[in-house]
Motif scaffolding. Structure first.
Motif, PDB file in Angstrom:
ATOM      1  N   ASP A 241       0.978  -1.615   0.140  1.00  9.64           N
ATOM      2  CA  ASP A 241      -0.393   0.219   0.141  1.00  9.64           C
ATOM      3  C   ASP A 241       1.178   1.220   0.230  1.00  9.64           C
ATOM      4  O   ASP A 241       1.175   1.223   0.830  1.00  9.64           O
ATOM      5  CB  ASP A 241      -0.601  -0.038   1.476  1.00  9.64           C
ATOM      6  CG  ASP A 241      -1.846   1.336   0.833  1.00  9.64           C
ATOM      7  OD1 ASP A 241      -2.159   1.920  -0.122  1.00  9.64           O
ATOM      8  OD2 ASP A 241      -2.588   1.339   2.287  1.00  9.64           O
ATOM      9  N   VAL A 243       0.088   4.132   0.582  1.00 13.11           N
ATOM     10  CA  VAL A 243      -0.596   5.057   0.877  1.00 13.11           C
ATOM     11  C   VAL A 243       0.597   4.699   2.464  1.00 13.11           C
ATOM     12  O   VAL A 243      -0.220   5.519   3.514  1.00 13.11           O
ATOM     13  CB  VAL A 243      -1.924   5.393   1.516  1.00 13.11           C
ATOM     14  CG1 VAL A 243      -2.270   6.445   2.466  1.00 13.11           C
ATOM     15  CG2 VAL A 243      -2.915   5.685   0.015  1.00 13.11           C
ATOM     16  N   MET A 244       0.541   4.216   3.103  1.00 16.90           N
ATOM     17  CA  MET A 244       1.247   3.256   4.405  1.00 16.90           C
ATOM     18  C   MET A 244       2.754   3.975   4.523  1.00 16.90           C
ATOM     19  O   MET A 244       2.792   4.488   5.241  1.00 16.90           O
ATOM     20  CB  MET A 244       1.275   1.922   3.858  1.00 16.90           C
ATOM     21  CG  MET A 244       2.151   1.613   5.690  1.00 16.90           C
ATOM     22  SD  MET A 244       1.609  -0.214   5.803  1.00 16.90           S
ATOM     23  CE  MET A 244       2.599  -0.742   4.517  1.00 16.90           C
ATOM     24  N   HIS A 247       2.172   7.540   5.305  1.00 15.38           N
ATOM     25  CA  HIS A 247       1.707   7.646   6.674  1.00 15.38           C
ATOM     26  C   HIS A 247       3.483   7.015   7.811  1.00 15.38           C
ATOM     27  O   HIS A 247       3.361   8.010   8.729  1.00 15.38           O
ATOM     28  CB  HIS A 247       0.936   6.430   7.412  1.00 15.38           C
ATOM     29  CG  HIS A 247      -0.375   6.589   7.260  1.00 15.38           C
ATOM     30  ND1 HIS A 247      -1.288   7.571   7.887  1.00 15.38           N
ATOM     31  CD2 HIS A 247      -1.499   6.408   6.402  1.00 15.38           C
ATOM     32  CE1 HIS A 247      -2.094   7.754   7.798  1.00 15.38           C
ATOM     33  NE2 HIS A 247      -2.884   6.631   6.176  1.00 15.38           N
ATOM     34  N   ILE A 248       4.008   6.177   7.490  1.00 19.63           N
ATOM     35  CA  ILE A 248       5.339   6.272   8.055  1.00 19.63           C
ATOM     36  C   ILE A 248       5.868   7.195   8.036  1.00 19.63           C
ATOM     37  O   ILE A 248       6.851   8.122   8.752  1.00 19.63           O
ATOM     38  CB  ILE A 248       6.363   4.932   7.673  1.00 19.63           C
ATOM     39  CG1 ILE A 248       4.612   3.708   8.004  1.00 19.63           C
ATOM     40  CG2 ILE A 248       6.847   4.540   8.437  1.00 19.63           C
ATOM     41  CD1 ILE A 248       5.218   2.344   7.740  1.00 19.63           C
ATOM     42  N   PHE A 251       5.323  10.619  10.321  1.00 18.19           N
ATOM     43  CA  PHE A 251       4.787   9.773  11.414  1.00 18.19           C
ATOM     44  C   PHE A 251       6.907  10.269  11.998  1.00 18.19           C
ATOM     45  O   PHE A 251       6.719  11.380  12.689  1.00 18.19           O
ATOM     46  CB  PHE A 251       5.032   8.801  11.652  1.00 18.19           C
ATOM     47  CG  PHE A 251       5.397   8.315  13.326  1.00 18.19           C
ATOM     48  CD1 PHE A 251       4.050   8.330  14.321  1.00 18.19           C
ATOM     49  CD2 PHE A 251       6.261   7.972  14.033  1.00 18.19           C
ATOM     50  CE1 PHE A 251       3.964   8.542  15.304  1.00 18.19           C
ATOM     51  CE2 PHE A 251       6.623   7.965  15.262  1.00 18.19           C
ATOM     52  CZ  PHE A 251       5.369   8.132  16.077  1.00 18.19           C
TER      53      PHE A 251
END
Lengths: 526, 184
Positions: A241, A243-244, A247-248, A251
């Motif tokens: 993914d 999109v993941m 996120h990481i 972060f």
């Protein structure tokens, strides 16, 4: 280790290496700080040259000077090098020079590790810059390294990932050194709540670095294994993914933007009280505000991703938590203003840069609040409004604070006063040039000009031409800065121990220039 | 002093290594959050959510196969009936053979008994979705993959899935109709 360094000092060690070996093997915090700052300056000019090439291409609509692919390489490398090569090493340079001096410590906690932290950086810098000459050129997927582009490119992508690993390792080692120094090596009587605010902001920054740099290392490791070892973390065709990754990455990325600005807050919080000749207003609230910003920075990352299709509940959460950060930031701005209120102000170059910082950083903060609104962000995502926002916080924020800090401490480092007239000329060219470059970008963004595109629609021409002219004014005026620094190193009026009339703190009790070894016996703070 | 420094060093190294691991822990965490909250499920078929198997009851499905008289094919199910739980994924196969001397395109049309059961057959794959062309003498096994929706009326214990293959060549159809005189 620090004991050994002290021994050298006492007797002028006979086999002290000279020439290049002095710099390669040095464990002295002042030498290492100096090298960090020179490295940052070289990287500032490398990435600044890329910015000027970008602005040259954008002077006219259509493609004039370069292929779109090379344009993308320039925007990507400009971002990566400015962040990881210029701003972060410059702040680490300040930390190396000033933290032991401010704490009354003889050196950093782990001087050999300190040497390693620095010497990893030129390796990474050469890898990044050298990738321009590899087949396919440098990375062109954006400094945020999003897949799928970053799992598709050529060999320079692997090299860049490796460079990020190396720079991350350097940052982590530097941060370990800073935290350990601050927690364990303060002079007797110097409690945490008596520390200069610069030490406080760096302590919190170092914690942010230790918490987030390894996450970035993990993210780019996943990119590397996706590219070379058949994993499918981010490859949708294999069940991953993309999109993941965002996120990481964010972060890490959102705390990273505070890593780039908190030390700037610290520098400005040293300078404004000095030239207002008043103690910093609301010291404790400054400390708590810095800590609050750092903690909040971990729960706002997805405001960089409003356009990926977040559920409404998540959009609301990230929107409101982002807006909450305006509260501690506002506390800081009000405290700086209150420090100046009814002070005996003088306007030497460091103070001018510090005041410009407060005004212009606040503009960048406000455009950040505009972007924090999810429905507005959907409109402005990836437009020049975003470019305007983050250059107001990084150029007139982080970079101006770096200039302010250099002018502030240069007499202490070199023993010579810099040329005040040239400094003021540098300031006015910088502040006017900077606003000419970046203010029109707000209008371009609101009108819908996308970022990272070498061509644009005709109606954007005038504002782009204004921005390009400003960029050349701003860019070339930095040569004045180099001249000022070189002149101060070569000579000039002798600087007293306490360089500035209103200066407070242990660093002003040592001679100017600061001797190679200071505070071999710890001073006592009442 | 030295002890204090090495303690701090150890703690910070542990934090850094821990956060490196945390980056990787975000991968399963991300998929778990997506699964629990039901976001980011655009890649899954909405059918999958309906396959909650109702193990409390059995339903007998009868399979029936016919060919229209203008289509010289042999068409039979592999099995005549099957006992399943509603919600269970079922695959059955049909045997079809073209007994004529030329290639023909046929299209299977389903019907259900009772008719109201038809709304509960959720077909994922079926030979009836597209026309089938069989060469002269060709024989083929063709699958149907479906789920019987658990919302199926509780009073239905036996349902029938019936297919009739038609010749898609309209001239052949008209000829057959003339022969039987249905068309008046």
């Amino acid at each position: 280790m620090s004991d050994a360094a002290t021994d050298h000092a006492d007797h002028g060690h006979p086999v002290h290496p000279t020439g290049i070996m002095r710099w390669l093997t040095t464990t002295n915090h002042k030498d290492i700080g100096t090298m960090y700052l020179w490295f940052a300056l070289i990287m500032l000019f490398s990435a600044g040259t890329m910015a000027l090439l970008i602005r040259a291409e954008l002077f006219h609509p259509g493609l004039q000077l370069m292929r779109p692919d090379f344009f993308n390489q320039l925007t990507t490398m400009h971002g990566l090098i400015m962040i990881f090569g210029a701003i972060m090493p410059a702040f680490t340079g300040f930390a190396n020079w000033q933290i032991p001096l401010m704490l009354g410590a003889p050196d950093m906690a782990f001087p050999r590790m300190n040497n390693w932290s620095f010497w990893l950086l030129p390796v990474a810098g050469v890898m990044l810059l050298g990738s321009f000459w590899l087949p396919g050129g440098a990375v062109a997927g954006g400094w945020t390294m999003y897949p799928p582009l970053f799992i598709q490119g050529g060999v320079s992508y692997d090299l860049t990932i490796l460079a990020i690993h190396i720079m991350g390792l350097s940052s982590i080692m530097g941060s370990i050194n800073i935290i350990t120094t601050i927690l364990n090596m303060r002079a007797p009587g110097l409690t945490l709540m008596k520390m200069p605010l610069f030490c406080w902001t760096w302590l919190i920054t170092a914690y942010l670095l230790i918490a987030t740099m390894p996450v970035l290392a993990g993210a780019v490791t996943m990119l590397l294994t996706d590219r070379n070892f058949g994993t499918h973390f981010f490859n949708a065709a294999g069940g991953g993914d993309p999109v993941m990754f965002q996120h990481i990455f964010w972060f890490f990325g959102h705390p990273e933007v505070y890593i780039l600005i908190l030390p700037a807050f610290g520098i400005v919080s040293q300078i404004i009280p000095t030239f207002a000749r008043k103690p910093l207003f609301g010291y404790a609230s400054m400390v708590y505000a810095t800590a609050s910003i750092a903690i909040l920075s971990f729960i706002v990352w997805a405001h960089h991703m409003f356009a990926v299709g977040l559920p409404v509940a998540a959009q609301l959460f990230f929107m409101f938590s982002t807006m909450l950060i305006a509260v501690p930031t506002g506390v800081k701005v009000f405290n700086w203003v209150a420090t100046m209120w009814k002070g005996s102000l003088t306007f030497e170059t460091p103070m001018l840069f510090a005041i410009a910082f407060v005004c212009l950083f606040t503009i960048g903060g406000f455009s950040g609040l505009v972007l924090a609104m999810a429905p507005v962000d959907i409109q402005l995502q990836d437009t020049y409004y975003v470019v305007a926002h983050f250059h107001y916080v990084l150029v007139s924020g982080a970079l101006f604070a770096i200039f302010a800090g250099i002018y502030f401490w240069l007499p202490k480092w070199t023993g010579h006063m810099y040329n005040e007239t040239l400094g003021k000329i540098h300031f006015w060219f910088s502040v006017v040039g900077m606003n000419i470059v970046f203010f029109p970008m707000h209008f371009l963004g609101l009108a819908g000009m996308p970022r990272r595109i070498p061509d644009y629609a005709l109606q954007f021409t005038q504002f782009n031409q204004i921005a390009s002219v400003g960029a050349y004014i701003f860019g070339f005026s930095q040569l004045i800065f180099v001249a000022v620094v070189l002149k101060a190193i070569r000579g000039g009026a002798k600087a007293p121990d306490r360089v500035w009339e209103g200066a407070e703190g242990l660093e002003w009790t040592v001679p100017s220039p600061a001797p190679y070894h200071t505070f071999e016996t710890a001073p006592v703070v009442k | 002093m030295a002890d204090g420094k090495s303690t701090t060093l150890t703690k910070l190294i542990v934090v850094a290594i821990g956060m490196f691991g945390f980056g990787f822990a975000m991968v399963p965490f991300y998929y778990k959050i997506c699964a629990v909250t039901g976001i980011n499920s655009g890649d899954e078929q909405s059918l999958v959510k309906n396959t909650q198997v109702d193990k409390s009851r059995w339903v007998t499905i009868e399979f029936d196969a016919n060919t229209n008289e203008d289509l010289p094919w042999k068409f039979t199910p592999e099995q005549r009936s099957l006992k399943v739980h509603p919600g269970q994924l079922v695959q059955v196969e049909y045997d079809v053979a073209n007994t004529s001397k030329h290639a023909i395109v046929g299209q299977a049309i389903p019907s259900y008994g009772p008719a109201r059961a038809g709304a509960f057959f959720r077909k994922i794959e079926c030979f009836c979705f597209t026309p089938q062309k069989l060469a002269a003498g060709e024989r083929r096994r063709m699958p149907v993959l479906f789920v019987l929706d658990p919302a199926l009326d509780k009073d239905l214990h036996t349902v029938t899935l019936s297919y009739t293959f038609f010749n898609t060549d309209t001239k052949a159809q008209t000829a057959a109709l003339r022969k039987t005189g249905v068309h008046g």
